[in-house]
Design a protein around this motif. Sequence first.
Motif, PDB file in Angstrom:
ATOM      1  N   MET A  59       6.245 -61.537  51.774  1.00  0.00           N
ATOM      2  CA  MET A  59       7.151 -62.480  52.430  1.00  0.00           C
ATOM      3  C   MET A  59       7.545 -63.614  51.479  1.00  0.00           C
ATOM      4  SD  MET A  59       5.395 -62.703  56.184  1.00  0.00           S
ATOM      5  CE  MET A  59       4.640 -61.235  56.907  1.00  0.00           C
ATOM      6  N   VAL A  60       6.839 -63.704  50.340  1.00  0.00           N
ATOM      7  CA  VAL A  60       7.115 -64.776  49.368  1.00  0.00           C
ATOM      8  C   VAL A  60       7.911 -64.250  48.180  1.00  0.00           C
ATOM      9  CG1 VAL A  60       6.058 -66.465  47.808  1.00  0.00           C
ATOM     10  CG2 VAL A  60       4.992 -65.995  50.033  1.00  0.00           C
ATOM     11  N   GLY A  61       7.539 -63.073  47.679  1.00  0.00           N
ATOM     12  CA  GLY A  61       8.183 -62.566  46.472  1.00  0.00           C
ATOM     13  C   GLY A  61       7.991 -61.065  46.313  1.00  0.00           C
ATOM     14  N   PRO A  62       8.521 -60.513  45.211  1.00  0.00           N
ATOM     15  CA  PRO A  62       8.472 -59.061  45.005  1.00  0.00           C
ATOM     16  C   PRO A  62       7.026 -58.559  44.907  1.00  0.00           C
ATOM     17  CG  PRO A  62       9.928 -60.125  43.408  1.00  0.00           C
ATOM     18  CD  PRO A  62       9.213 -61.221  44.119  1.00  0.00           C
ATOM     19  N   THR A  63       6.712 -57.594  45.744  1.00  0.00           N
ATOM     20  CA  THR A  63       5.323 -57.141  45.896  1.00  0.00           C
ATOM     21  C   THR A  63       5.268 -55.626  45.941  1.00  0.00           C
ATOM     22  OG1 THR A  63       4.666 -59.157  47.052  1.00  0.00           O
ATOM     23  CG2 THR A  63       3.404 -57.185  47.580  1.00  0.00           C
ATOM     24  N   ALA A  64       4.183 -55.065  45.406  1.00  0.00           N
ATOM     25  CA  ALA A  64       3.931 -53.624  45.547  1.00  0.00           C
ATOM     26  C   ALA A  64       2.437 -53.373  45.492  1.00  0.00           C
ATOM     27  CB  ALA A  64       4.634 -52.837  44.445  1.00  0.00           C
ATOM     28  N   MET A  65       2.021 -52.200  45.959  1.00  0.00           N
ATOM     29  CA  MET A  65       0.604 -51.834  45.918  1.00  0.00           C
ATOM     30  C   MET A  65       0.419 -50.504  45.192  1.00  0.00           C
ATOM     31  SD  MET A  65      -0.992 -53.032  49.571  1.00  0.00           S
ATOM     32  CE  MET A  65      -2.694 -52.958  48.975  1.00  0.00           C
ATOM     33  N   ILE A  66      -0.812 -50.305  44.746  1.00  0.00           N
ATOM     34  CA  ILE A  66      -1.200 -49.081  44.041  1.00  0.00           C
ATOM     35  C   ILE A  66      -2.431 -48.558  44.771  1.00  0.00           C
ATOM     36  CG2 ILE A  66      -2.106 -48.185  41.850  1.00  0.00           C
ATOM     37  CD1 ILE A  66      -0.763 -50.899  40.637  1.00  0.00           C
ATOM     38  N   PHE A  67      -2.358 -47.348  45.310  1.00  0.00           N
ATOM     39  CA  PHE A  67      -3.498 -46.789  46.053  1.00  0.00           C
ATOM     40  C   PHE A  67      -4.198 -45.704  45.247  1.00  0.00           C
ATOM     41  CE2 PHE A  67      -1.976 -47.591  50.742  1.00  0.00           C
ATOM     42  CZ  PHE A  67      -2.220 -48.937  50.580  1.00  0.00           C
ATOM     43  N   VAL A  68      -5.510 -45.649  45.400  1.00  0.00           N
ATOM     44  CA  VAL A  68      -6.291 -44.530  44.830  1.00  0.00           C
ATOM     45  C   VAL A  68      -7.062 -43.847  45.972  1.00  0.00           C
ATOM     46  CG1 VAL A  68      -6.458 -45.410  42.471  1.00  0.00           C
ATOM     47  CG2 VAL A  68      -8.122 -46.171  44.175  1.00  0.00           C
ATOM     48  N   PRO A  69      -7.439 -42.585  45.769  1.00  0.00           N
ATOM     49  CA  PRO A  69      -7.958 -41.790  46.892  1.00  0.00           C
ATOM     50  C   PRO A  69      -9.299 -42.286  47.441  1.00  0.00           C
ATOM     51  CG  PRO A  69      -7.300 -40.372  45.059  1.00  0.00           C
ATOM     52  CD  PRO A  69      -7.264 -41.778  44.549  1.00  0.00           C
ATOM     53  N   SER A  70      -9.421 -42.164  48.744  1.00  0.00           N
ATOM     54  CA  SER A  70     -10.685 -42.436  49.435  1.00  0.00           C
ATOM     55  C   SER A  70     -11.328 -41.090  49.755  1.00  0.00           C
ATOM     56  CB  SER A  70     -10.428 -43.170  50.756  1.00  0.00           C
ATOM     57  OG  SER A  70      -9.964 -44.475  50.507  1.00  0.00           O
ATOM     58  N   ILE A  71     -12.561 -40.905  49.306  1.00  0.00           N
ATOM     59  CA  ILE A  71     -13.222 -39.611  49.528  1.00  0.00           C
ATOM     60  C   ILE A  71     -13.413 -39.386  51.027  1.00  0.00           C
ATOM     61  CG2 ILE A  71     -15.347 -38.292  49.107  1.00  0.00           C
ATOM     62  CD1 ILE A  71     -15.401 -39.635  46.302  1.00  0.00           C
ATOM     63  N   GLU A  72     -12.965 -38.243  51.474  1.00  0.00           N
ATOM     64  CA  GLU A  72     -12.966 -37.868  52.898  1.00  0.00           C
ATOM     65  C   GLU A  72     -12.210 -38.881  53.769  1.00  0.00           C
ATOM     66  OE1 GLU A  72     -16.884 -36.777  54.232  1.00  0.00           O
ATOM     67  OE2 GLU A  72     -17.005 -35.146  52.780  1.00  0.00           O
ATOM     68  N   GLY A  73     -11.385 -39.676  53.147  1.00  0.00           N
ATOM     69  CA  GLY A  73     -10.569 -40.624  53.914  1.00  0.00           C
ATOM     70  C   GLY A  73     -11.371 -41.675  54.656  1.00  0.00           C
ATOM     71  N   ARG A  74     -12.619 -41.924  54.201  1.00  0.00           N
ATOM     72  CA  ARG A  74     -13.484 -42.848  54.950  1.00  0.00           C
ATOM     73  C   ARG A  74     -13.402 -44.267  54.364  1.00  0.00           C
ATOM     74  NH1 ARG A  74     -17.924 -40.601  57.396  1.00  0.00           N
ATOM     75  NH2 ARG A  74     -17.916 -42.521  58.632  1.00  0.00           N
ATOM     76  N   SER A  75     -13.281 -45.255  55.242  1.00  0.00           N
ATOM     77  CA  SER A  75     -13.282 -46.647  54.800  1.00  0.00           C
ATOM     78  C   SER A  75     -13.731 -47.545  55.941  1.00  0.00           C
ATOM     79  CB  SER A  75     -11.887 -47.048  54.321  1.00  0.00           C
ATOM     80  OG  SER A  75     -11.912 -48.370  53.811  1.00  0.00           O
ATOM     81  N   HIS A  76     -14.094 -48.785  55.624  1.00  0.00           N
ATOM     82  CA  HIS A  76     -14.720 -49.705  56.585  1.00  0.00           C
ATOM     83  C   HIS A  76     -16.047 -49.120  57.056  1.00  0.00           C
ATOM     84  CE1 HIS A  76     -11.054 -52.430  57.799  1.00  0.00           C
ATOM     85  NE2 HIS A  76     -11.368 -52.489  56.512  1.00  0.00           N
ATOM     86  N   VAL A  77     -16.670 -48.334  56.219  1.00  0.00           N
ATOM     87  CA  VAL A  77     -17.982 -47.731  56.501  1.00  0.00           C
ATOM     88  C   VAL A  77     -18.795 -47.734  55.205  1.00  0.00           C
ATOM     89  CG1 VAL A  77     -17.262 -46.246  58.429  1.00  0.00           C
ATOM     90  CG2 VAL A  77     -16.977 -45.437  56.093  1.00  0.00           C
ATOM     91  N   GLU A  78     -20.121 -47.619  55.350  1.00  0.00           N
ATOM     92  CA  GLU A  78     -20.974 -47.691  54.158  1.00  0.00           C
ATOM     93  C   GLU A  78     -20.728 -46.545  53.179  1.00  0.00           C
ATOM     94  OE1 GLU A  78     -24.389 -48.120  56.935  1.00  0.00           O
ATOM     95  OE2 GLU A  78     -25.185 -49.424  55.359  1.00  0.00           O
ATOM     96  N   VAL A  79     -20.311 -45.379  53.690  1.00  0.00           N
ATOM     97  CA  VAL A  79     -20.117 -44.232  52.792  1.00  0.00           C
ATOM     98  C   VAL A  79     -18.757 -44.243  52.094  1.00  0.00           C
ATOM     99  CG1 VAL A  79     -21.701 -42.748  54.088  1.00  0.00           C
ATOM    100  CG2 VAL A  79     -19.249 -42.699  54.622  1.00  0.00           C
ATOM    101  N   GLU A  80     -17.964 -45.271  52.345  1.00  0.00           N
ATOM    102  CA  GLU A  80     -16.670 -45.395  51.652  1.00  0.00           C
ATOM    103  C   GLU A  80     -16.878 -45.134  50.153  1.00  0.00           C
ATOM    104  OE1 GLU A  80     -14.080 -49.001  52.438  1.00  0.00           O
ATOM    105  OE2 GLU A  80     -14.932 -49.517  50.503  1.00  0.00           O
ATOM    106  N   ASP A  81     -16.035 -44.268  49.576  1.00  0.00           N
ATOM    107  CA  ASP A  81     -16.248 -43.919  48.170  1.00  0.00           C
ATOM    108  C   ASP A  81     -14.926 -43.536  47.502  1.00  0.00           C
ATOM    109  OD1 ASP A  81     -17.739 -43.607  45.887  1.00  0.00           O
ATOM    110  OD2 ASP A  81     -18.815 -41.819  46.555  1.00  0.00           O
ATOM    111  N   THR A  82     -14.871 -43.765  46.212  1.00  0.00           N
ATOM    112  CA  THR A  82     -13.732 -43.381  45.370  1.00  0.00           C
ATOM    113  C   THR A  82     -14.322 -43.028  44.016  1.00  0.00           C
ATOM    114  OG1 THR A  82     -12.115 -44.774  46.519  1.00  0.00           O
ATOM    115  CG2 THR A  82     -11.625 -44.282  44.231  1.00  0.00           C
ATOM    116  N   THR A  83     -13.817 -42.001  43.350  1.00  0.00           N
ATOM    117  CA  THR A  83     -14.422 -41.634  42.057  1.00  0.00           C
ATOM    118  C   THR A  83     -14.115 -42.718  41.010  1.00  0.00           C
ATOM    119  OG1 THR A  83     -12.495 -40.451  41.196  1.00  0.00           O
ATOM    120  CG2 THR A  83     -14.048 -39.164  42.551  1.00  0.00           C
ATOM    121  N   TRP A  84     -15.002 -42.819  40.014  1.00  0.00           N
ATOM    122  CA  TRP A  84     -14.790 -43.820  38.952  1.00  0.00           C
ATOM    123  C   TRP A  84     -13.532 -43.500  38.167  1.00  0.00           C
ATOM    124  CZ3 TRP A  84     -17.146 -47.791  40.428  1.00  0.00           C
ATOM    125  CH2 TRP A  84     -18.422 -47.720  40.997  1.00  0.00           C
ATOM    126  N   GLU A  85     -13.227 -42.207  38.009  1.00  0.00           N
ATOM    127  CA  GLU A  85     -11.982 -41.837  37.290  1.00  0.00           C
ATOM    128  C   GLU A  85     -10.761 -42.358  38.044  1.00  0.00           C
ATOM    129  OE1 GLU A  85     -14.636 -39.745  37.835  1.00  0.00           O
ATOM    130  OE2 GLU A  85     -13.984 -37.761  37.174  1.00  0.00           O
TER     131      GLU A  85
END
Length: 413
Positions: A367-393
């Motif tokens: 809402m202030v200026g030009p913005t974009a995001m970069i996403f990387v994969p979530s293993i098994e699509g899990r997040s907001h949980v303790e098993v949330e994981d993404t490979t180091w690569e």
Amino acid sequence: MDPGGLRVNGKRLRNGLELMAEIGATPGGGVQRLTLSPEDKQARGLLVSWLEETGLDVTVDEMGNIFGRRHGKDDNLPPVMAGSHADSQPKGGRFDGILGVMGALEVMRTLVEHHVTTERPVVLVDWTNEEGSRFAPAMMASGVWAGKLERDWAWQRTDANGLVFGEELERIGYKGALPCASWPFHAYYELHIEQGPLLEAEGKTIGVPKGILCLHWYDIYVDGEANQVGPTPMEGRSDALVAAAEMILKVRELPAKMGGNMVATVGEIQNYPNSRNIIPDLVHFTVDIRSWDDELALRSWDDVEADFEAIATRHGCPLRVEERWRVQHNEFAPHLVGQVQATAEALGYSTLPMVSGAGHDASYAAMVGPTAMIFVPSIEGRSHVEVEDTTWEDCEAGANVLLSCVLQSAAER
Ligand code: GLV
Ligand code: MN
Ligand code: MN
């Protein structure tokens, strides 16, 4: 697309993420760093020490947002910004938010190590209270920074124990002197885990969101009449929990009823007095509605609120509804979205266009200026949980895209 062929140091990024993951580490392998908790304070302390070691000018604003600025050749030009948040959900994961902060730090460290002086200054940011789990709403301090939420109102938000945001901010030593107000920026990039299943399902490395769904939050209070459960007949009861249960099912049915292009969730509930042998006389629960279509989200709320009222009347349970927070769906700057995509591909990473179902500080930044995001994969699509994981690569890949995007934008006059 790949100025200078610079790459981040994946090992150093991993090491930093692992050190951060020790702060508030949970037995299940996640982290719990609730906003303004002792763990949040500790993570901030570590981050600030790293920013200073990297030679950045560190400032903290009156909402506790932490900025680390690196000079450019022309410090009068609006900077390029990159960052995310260090707070977490209760029993959250080790990547949500902190990846974007550590990714931005890795960019800074790489620039320093390779003696790169950019045309524009580059600013790292760690936004306060992105999660909104301890203090609602989410993205609170980027919202104040963007001028969309009131600072004094934000300071007065309370947690479940009645502790006040502004006082807690002061207590942990992060109520800074800098006014919390936006400045012009040339580009803001936020690296983040996807928090959903699409990248993994498609076998792609970099997600390129075109924007973020709208987020609407409501608090619902249902009153009942408490009584001894044994002698009180079933007929004529005003059981707040039974009424709330019916309402919650209406929320669950809402997306299908409204045509599917939205999600609706009840994630939090309190039942009072919460004794197995007392008919409940108060229930509080939350409703979270998200869609790309703001109008659909609003119509859906009207629809479900009418259902709530009918249920409340039938049970003889007075209803109180509070609209907690609404943020519109946000579309990122097309030229930056295109740049993220082209950069990722130039670096040899596969890409997937998408939208973000999760909320991010990038919503308010956009809402202030030009913005974009970069996403990387979530293993098994899990997040907001303790098993949330993404490979180091994948973390390294995302940080490389961030580095290259920052370099390109920071080279522009
Ligand atoms: C923030 O994490 C949200 O999407 O709720
Ligand atoms: Mn996040
Ligand atoms: Mn989150």
